[in-house]
Design a protein around this motif. Structure first.
Motif, PDB file in Angstrom:
ATOM      1  N   ALA A   1      41.793  36.960  47.184  1.00 39.32           N
ATOM      2  CA  ALA A   1      42.281  35.699  47.747  1.00 39.32           C
ATOM      3  C   ALA A   1      42.440  34.636  46.670  1.00 39.32           C
ATOM      4  O   ALA A   1      43.434  33.897  46.641  1.00 39.32           O
ATOM      5  N   ASN A   2      41.472  34.555  45.766  1.00 36.48           N
ATOM      6  CA  ASN A   2      41.580  33.590  44.664  1.00 36.48           C
ATOM      7  C   ASN A   2      42.812  33.871  43.805  1.00 36.48           C
ATOM      8  O   ASN A   2      43.522  32.944  43.388  1.00 36.48           O
ATOM      9  N   ASP A   3      43.070  35.158  43.550  1.00 37.78           N
ATOM     10  CA  ASP A   3      44.263  35.531  42.770  1.00 37.78           C
ATOM     11  C   ASP A   3      45.539  35.176  43.517  1.00 37.78           C
ATOM     12  O   ASP A   3      46.492  34.640  42.931  1.00 37.78           O
ATOM     13  N   ARG A   4      45.544  35.475  44.815  1.00 39.20           N
ATOM     14  CA  ARG A   4      46.755  35.235  45.621  1.00 39.20           C
ATOM     15  C   ARG A   4      47.070  33.738  45.734  1.00 39.20           C
ATOM     16  O   ARG A   4      48.245  33.337  45.770  1.00 39.20           O
ATOM     17  N   LEU A   5      46.038  32.920  45.768  1.00 37.51           N
ATOM     18  CA  LEU A   5      46.236  31.486  46.005  1.00 37.51           C
ATOM     19  C   LEU A   5      46.264  30.644  44.733  1.00 37.51           C
ATOM     20  O   LEU A   5      46.301  29.420  44.812  1.00 37.51           O
ATOM     21  N   ARG A   6      46.250  31.294  43.577  1.00 38.15           N
ATOM     22  CA  ARG A   6      46.095  30.533  42.326  1.00 38.15           C
ATOM     23  C   ARG A   6      47.190  29.493  42.099  1.00 38.15           C
ATOM     24  O   ARG A   6      46.959  28.485  41.429  1.00 38.15           O
ATOM     25  N   GLU A   7      48.380  29.709  42.655  1.00 37.37           N
ATOM     26  CA  GLU A   7      49.450  28.713  42.479  1.00 37.37           C
ATOM     27  C   GLU A   7      49.131  27.397  43.196  1.00 37.37           C
ATOM     28  O   GLU A   7      49.764  26.370  42.930  1.00 37.37           O
TER      29      GLU A   7
ATOM     30  N   GLY B   1      40.064  37.286  53.943  1.00 41.35           N
ATOM     31  CA  GLY B   1      40.636  38.599  53.627  1.00 41.35           C
ATOM     32  C   GLY B   1      41.519  38.542  52.396  1.00 41.35           C
ATOM     33  O   GLY B   1      41.141  38.001  51.359  1.00 41.35           O
ATOM     34  N   GLY B   2      42.729  39.079  52.497  1.00 41.17           N
ATOM     35  CA  GLY B   2      43.670  39.052  51.384  1.00 41.17           C
ATOM     36  C   GLY B   2      44.456  37.770  51.287  1.00 41.17           C
ATOM     37  O   GLY B   2      45.396  37.668  50.500  1.00 41.17           O
ATOM     38  N   ALA B   3      44.095  36.772  52.085  1.00 40.26           N
ATOM     39  CA  ALA B   3      44.687  35.417  52.062  1.00 40.26           C
ATOM     40  C   ALA B   3      46.112  35.359  52.600  1.00 40.26           C
ATOM     41  O   ALA B   3      46.846  34.423  52.291  1.00 40.26           O
ATOM     42  N   GLY B   4      46.486  36.312  53.437  1.00 41.54           N
ATOM     43  CA  GLY B   4      47.827  36.282  54.020  1.00 41.54           C
ATOM     44  C   GLY B   4      48.078  35.036  54.846  1.00 41.54           C
ATOM     45  O   GLY B   4      49.097  34.356  54.676  1.00 41.54           O
ATOM     46  N   HIS B   5      47.163  34.709  55.748  1.00 45.31           N
ATOM     47  CA  HIS B   5      47.310  33.498  56.557  1.00 45.31           C
ATOM     48  C   HIS B   5      47.074  32.254  55.710  1.00 45.31           C
ATOM     49  O   HIS B   5      47.791  31.253  55.839  1.00 45.31           O
ATOM     50  N   SER B   6      46.084  32.309  54.826  1.00 47.32           N
ATOM     51  CA  SER B   6      45.769  31.146  53.981  1.00 47.32           C
ATOM     52  C   SER B   6      46.944  30.766  53.090  1.00 47.32           C
ATOM     53  O   SER B   6      47.240  29.579  52.892  1.00 47.32           O
ATOM     54  N   TYR B   7      47.601  31.772  52.531  1.00 46.86           N
ATOM     55  CA  TYR B   7      48.744  31.510  51.654  1.00 46.86           C
ATOM     56  C   TYR B   7      49.820  30.725  52.403  1.00 46.86           C
ATOM     57  O   TYR B   7      50.371  29.746  51.891  1.00 46.86           O
TER      58      TYR B   7
ATOM     59  N   GLN C   1      39.869  47.637  53.256  1.00 46.71           N
ATOM     60  CA  GLN C   1      38.550  48.129  53.658  1.00 46.71           C
ATOM     61  C   GLN C   1      38.649  49.492  54.331  1.00 46.71           C
ATOM     62  O   GLN C   1      37.810  50.368  54.113  1.00 46.71           O
ATOM     63  N   LEU C   2      39.682  49.687  55.138  1.00 45.43           N
ATOM     64  CA  LEU C   2      39.852  50.968  55.829  1.00 45.43           C
ATOM     65  C   LEU C   2      40.309  52.071  54.881  1.00 45.43           C
ATOM     66  O   LEU C   2      39.883  53.214  54.987  1.00 45.43           O
ATOM     67  N   ASP C   3      41.191  51.711  53.945  1.00 40.51           N
ATOM     68  CA  ASP C   3      41.785  52.716  53.062  1.00 40.51           C
ATOM     69  C   ASP C   3      40.921  53.051  51.853  1.00 40.51           C
ATOM     70  O   ASP C   3      41.089  54.116  51.253  1.00 40.51           O
ATOM     71  N   ASN C   4      40.022  52.149  51.487  1.00 39.11           N
ATOM     72  CA  ASN C   4      39.155  52.379  50.335  1.00 39.11           C
ATOM     73  C   ASN C   4      37.970  53.241  50.773  1.00 39.11           C
ATOM     74  O   ASN C   4      37.042  52.773  51.423  1.00 39.11           O
ATOM     75  N   ALA C   5      38.008  54.507  50.389  1.00 30.73           N
ATOM     76  CA  ALA C   5      37.023  55.477  50.885  1.00 30.73           C
ATOM     77  C   ALA C   5      35.583  55.070  50.597  1.00 30.73           C
ATOM     78  O   ALA C   5      34.691  55.284  51.432  1.00 30.73           O
TER      79      ALA C   5
ATOM     80  N   ILE D   1      39.829  25.223  53.282  1.00 35.50           N
ATOM     81  CA  ILE D   1      38.474  25.720  53.044  1.00 35.50           C
ATOM     82  C   ILE D   1      38.439  27.124  53.639  1.00 35.50           C
ATOM     83  O   ILE D   1      38.881  27.328  54.771  1.00 35.50           O
ATOM     84  N   ALA D   2      37.931  28.096  52.883  1.00 36.63           N
ATOM     85  CA  ALA D   2      37.931  29.473  53.377  1.00 36.63           C
ATOM     86  C   ALA D   2      36.601  30.155  53.086  1.00 36.63           C
ATOM     87  O   ALA D   2      35.891  29.779  52.150  1.00 36.63           O
ATOM     88  N   THR D   3      36.286  31.156  53.903  1.00 40.79           N
ATOM     89  CA  THR D   3      35.071  31.947  53.698  1.00 40.79           C
ATOM     90  C   THR D   3      35.376  33.427  53.883  1.00 40.79           C
ATOM     91  O   THR D   3      36.323  33.809  54.574  1.00 40.79           O
ATOM     92  N   ASP D   4      34.546  34.250  53.271  1.00 37.19           N
ATOM     93  CA  ASP D   4      34.569  35.690  53.496  1.00 37.19           C
ATOM     94  C   ASP D   4      33.271  36.261  52.953  1.00 37.19           C
ATOM     95  O   ASP D   4      32.624  35.637  52.099  1.00 37.19           O
ATOM     96  N   LEU D   5      32.895  37.427  53.455  1.00 38.74           N
ATOM     97  CA  LEU D   5      31.673  38.090  53.002  1.00 38.74           C
ATOM     98  C   LEU D   5      31.952  39.164  51.957  1.00 38.74           C
ATOM     99  O   LEU D   5      31.041  39.637  51.288  1.00 38.74           O
ATOM    100  N   ASP D   6      33.213  39.546  51.839  1.00 34.44           N
ATOM    101  CA  ASP D   6      33.596  40.658  50.986  1.00 34.44           C
ATOM    102  C   ASP D   6      33.984  40.145  49.600  1.00 34.44           C
ATOM    103  O   ASP D   6      34.960  39.404  49.455  1.00 34.44           O
ATOM    104  N   ASP D   7      33.247  40.560  48.575  1.00 36.38           N
ATOM    105  CA  ASP D   7      33.534  40.116  47.210  1.00 36.38           C
ATOM    106  C   ASP D   7      34.941  40.501  46.761  1.00 36.38           C
ATOM    107  O   ASP D   7      35.608  39.732  46.062  1.00 36.38           O
ATOM    108  N   ASP D   8      35.392  41.702  47.148  1.00 38.48           N
ATOM    109  CA  ASP D   8      36.737  42.136  46.777  1.00 38.48           C
ATOM    110  C   ASP D   8      37.796  41.242  47.427  1.00 38.48           C
ATOM    111  O   ASP D   8      38.808  40.904  46.810  1.00 38.48           O
ATOM    112  N   ALA D   9      37.551  40.861  48.672  1.00 46.21           N
ATOM    113  CA  ALA D   9      38.486  39.984  49.378  1.00 46.21           C
ATOM    114  C   ALA D   9      38.540  38.611  48.712  1.00 46.21           C
ATOM    115  O   ALA D   9      39.619  38.034  48.528  1.00 46.21           O
TER     116      ALA D   9
END
Length: 312
Positions: free
Chosen positions: A62-68, A31-37, A108-112, A50-58
């Motif tokens: 996640a890559n942006d959030r974890l870049r540090e 997802g947004g990498a909250g737990h991963s961070y 995902q819920l808020d993005n119409a 090691i992480a997985t997701d099916l959503d390209d936006d996620a």
């Protein structure tokens, strides 16, 4: 729209994982990498994720959030159920911990345009986690038979009025294709007697059911929990967050089997199956979010957390 998602029961999940400074961890629903961070933040430079997701936006978020933490994590576009292939590519055989968070993200819920929410009337009927896949909610609603629709609504949404809703979907689509979330919501509301619409939005169960069907969310879940747990090192922990009774029931059953010492027929005097107790279930009852968290994050209200530790 910025990808955002407040991780549910963050501290409970991190405590449940019993993090080791140089451990190897798997986040199957990044997802947004909250737990991963937090996993990377609370482990040493020797720790790996090691992480997985099916959503390209996620994945992008996640890559942006974890870049540090560059060099300490890898994110793969994959269903977490295909973790065997991911682990092979990552060169990982055993884990110190794994986390699965089955909640749909706020983004995902808020993005119409993603079409997940019954609160977005003009949104297209989509609901795909992986938008490269052909099956959408519109495909199901407009193409599945009446009996298939009723079965999905009953099985995945535990909807009492599944037959009524399926009937009205079929009637409606003969006049015009059902293409938006609002159109589907109207059909559902007209299919359920008003006196049964007092406990929350009438469309909630049906939208959950269709989303599960679109993404195959329950397919292979039981076997995945078994095999993923068996990838843990002795003392390793698996932490699973579920958001509806169907998921939670499957996780509970998988944990029960892993915790069982023998599965032979009781009429057999001596064990011949060879099954041994593989885990200790840490949460005899699932953990629920605190009242304080529920007030801040409404999506934590239906969450249940189960934790198990590998002992063999």
């Amino acid at each position: 729209m910025i990808f955002s998602h407040i991780p549910v029961m963050l501290e409970e999940c991190m405590g449940g994982l019993k993090l080791k400074s140089d451990g190897i961890y798997f986040d199957g629903t990044v997802g947004g990498a909250g737990h991963s961070y937090e996993i990377l933040k609370r482990t040493s430079p020797g720790g790996r994720l090691i992480a997985t997701d099916l959503d390209d936006d996620a994945i992008k978020a996640a890559n942006d959030r974890l870049r540090e933490f560059k060099g300490r994590f890898e994110i793969y576009k994959s269903d977490y159920k295909d973790f065997e292939e991911v682990f092979k590519e990552a060169g990982v055989s055993e884990l110190d911990g794994a986390i699965l968070d089955f909640g749909v993200s706020s983004y995902q819920l808020d993005n119409a345009e993603r079409g997940f929410s019954y609160m977005k009337p003009d949104a297209p009927l989509d609901m795909r986690m992986d938008r490269s896949k052909p099956l959408t909610a519109a495909t199901i609603i407009n193409g599945y038979s009446r009996s298939e629709l009723a079965d999905i609504l009953k099985k995945y949404g535990e909807e009492k009025f599944a037959s009524n809703i399926a009937d009205n979907i079929v009637k409606s689509r003969t006049r015009k294709a059902i293409t938006t979330c609002g159109e589907l919501v109207e059909i559902i509301e007209n299919s359920i007697p008003k006196k049964f619409q007092q406990n929350g939005p009438a469309a909630r169960k049906s939208f959950q059911a269709v989303r599960i069907a679109v993404n195959g969310e329950l397919n292979g879940l039981y076997d995945c929990v078994l095999s993923l747990t068996r990838r843990l090192k002795k003392g390793g922990r698996i932490v699973i967050l579920t958001f509806h009774s169907l998921e939670d029931r499957i996780v509970k059953q998988a944990f029960k089997y892993l915790e069982t010492d023998c599965v032979c027929d009781k009429s057999i005097p001596v064990c011949v199956c060879g099954k041994v107790k593989e885990i200790e279930v840490i949460t005899k009852k699932p953990i629920e979010a605190s009242v304080k968290e529920m007030a801040v994050n409404s999506r934590s209200k239906c969450a249940k957390l189960r934790i198990a530790e590998k002992i063999n």
